[in-house]
Design an enzyme around this catalytic site. Structure first.
Site, mmCIF file in Angstrom:
data_model
loop_
_atom_site.group_PDB
_atom_site.id
_atom_site.type_symbol
_atom_site.label_atom_id
_atom_site.label_comp_id
_atom_site.label_asym_id
_atom_site.label_seq_id
_atom_site.Cartn_x
_atom_site.Cartn_y
_atom_site.Cartn_z
ATOM 1 C CG HIS A 150 5.917 -0.667 -1.441
ATOM 2 N ND1 HIS A 150 6.234 -0.499 0.159
ATOM 3 C CD2 HIS A 150 5.432 0.424 -1.909
ATOM 4 C CE1 HIS A 150 5.912 0.583 0.257
ATOM 5 N NE2 HIS A 150 5.636 1.172 -0.558
ATOM 6 C CG HIS B 298 0.436 7.281 7.245
ATOM 7 N ND1 HIS B 298 -0.465 7.735 6.558
ATOM 8 C CD2 HIS B 298 1.044 6.523 6.157
ATOM 9 C CE1 HIS B 298 -0.649 7.332 5.127
ATOM 10 N NE2 HIS B 298 0.364 6.596 5.029
#
Length: 417
Positions: free
Chosen positions: A107, A170
């Site tokens: 990110h 996840h």
């Protein structure tokens, strides 16, 4: 006839299901918020799992790093950090010995304002806070599965590493939390990509740690890097803390997964012919890239050859650039799965993940995207969940079974053995 309301974009829509077809509505079972979040953190650290206390372990350490989630995650770092730093000071550390590292993975970097918001004003002004730099990593070894473990230099050079974060399912690594703060949090591009290739291997799925190649590789990397202690918060669907676990990076993490399972893992006796699933409305259905999680979870409740009616507005279309490129250029659902095995590319990986679902399940998509785009990505456009359900009931017959998942991004159906 049962009328069920489902979130879609910033409002709701309804679907009517005949009583004889409706086999269940799968909702999470939230645990209550703890009465005092700070005391819960302190209690977890005073009663660590398979570990000595943090103040004991950190005694004599002079270069301590605390791994913290970036702004894309709901981790309550501003609650977790003050008691952690209090324990470190108790062990003899000074503020100058401690560095907070924001695990960015792939990110963007956090701004100073975002850093302060994440850790709190007091911590931000006392402790050095830095972003992970994906281009400044050094290799500290290789996992048994062949993943080169390249760690952000300040983390690799630390003599004590604490991993923090929140825990949730996840879609391929089983659960977030634990050593995921290290990998992918503070690793190089090649480390992240090598590990992420494992998401298309058997066993890589939500709600599974043991026998999950992606999670086991992450934990091995954490051991190689020397993660010493974790502090993880378990959050309910309102993002409130229901439990904090601390201690051994693997054992404490596994204890935390039990609380996730209690809330979000819903047991089924058998899979359904049809599943009606909402991602939970805006912003969870802002684009298809984000809506993938709801589709993935819903897929575990559907028989091979069955159908999902997915509510995902996708006001921003497909989303991530490479994901869009792969979905639009593929001639069939098999191609992205083949491409990702030849060359792993972050972003595009979700095209492969979605296409593994499309290989075995028909998806009716309720969205704001054009029919042409929806058809081009191997889904069937419908204007409402009712239209999709009526078509599916006609296909599978009047006795077909239907399940509804109002918040598919959070709930994981689990078929009992």
């Amino acid at each position: 006839m049962k009328e069920i309301k489902l979130k879609y974009k910033s409002s709701q829509c309804t679907v009517e299901i005949p009583d004889k077809n409706l086999h269940g509505i799968l909702n999470s079972q939230d645990l209550p918020e703890v009465k005092n979040a700070e005391e819960e953190v302190k209690s977890a650290m005073q009663n660590p799992i398979d570990s000595e206390t943090l103040s004991t372990l950190a005694r004599g350490k002079h270069n301590i790093v605390i791994l913290v989630s970036d702004i894309t995650r709901p981790s309550p770092s501003y609650i977790l950090l003050p008691p952690i730093i209090e324990e470190l000071v108790k062990s003899g550390a000074s503020y100058d010995n401690i560095t907070v590292v924001f695990g960015l993975g792939y990110h963007r970097k956090q701004t100073a304002e975002e850093m302060e918001k994440l850790v709190g004003h007091s911590i931000f002004n006392k402790i050095k806070c830095i972003n992970h730099d994906i281009d400044d990593c050094i290799n500290i070894g290789t996992t048994s599965r062949g993943t080169p473990v390249d760690i952000f230099r300040p983390v690799a050079e630390a003599d004590f590493i604490i991993a923090t974060g929140n825990m949730e399912f996840h879609y391929k690594a089983g659960y977030s939390g634990g050593n995921k703060a290290l990998l992918p949090g503070v690793c190089s591009k090649r480390t992240i990509e090598t590990n992420h290739v494992m998401m298309i291997k058997p066993g890589a799925m939500p709600g599974k740690c043991e026998g999950n190649p992606m999670r086991e590789d992450i934990d091995e990397a954490g051991t190689l890097a020397g993660v010493d202690f974790i502090v993880n918060a378990v959050l309910n669907s309102h993002k409130k803390i229901v439990k904090v676990v601390a201690g051994n990076p693997i054992k404490a993490h596994r204890e935390g997964t039990k609380y996730i399972d209690k809330m979000y893992k819903i047991k089924l006796k058998k899979k359904a012919d049809i599943v009606v699933a909402s991602c939970g409305g805006y912003p969870k259905d802002i684009n298809l890239y984000q809506s993938q999680k709801g589709l993935e979870n819903a897929s575990y409740a559907v028989k091979d050859g069955g159908s999902i009616i997915l509510l995902a507005e996708c006001r921003d279309g497909l989303g991530e650039k490479l994901f869009k490129e792969w979905m639009m250029k593929a001639k069939n659902p098999q191609e992205p799965v083949e491409w990702i095995q030849k060359k792993f590319m972050l972003g595009a990986h979700k095209a492969a993940v979605i296409c593994t679902v499309l290989e075995r399940i028909k998806v009716y998509l309720v969205s704001s995207m054009s029919d042409e785009i929806v058809k081009n990505i191997f889904m069937h456009p419908v204007r409402s969940p009712q239209e999709g359900l009526d078509m599916a009931l006609k296909e599978y017959g009047e006795n077909s079974s239907v399940l509804v998942i109002p918040y598919a991004n959070s709930v994981l159906p689990c078929v009992e053995n």
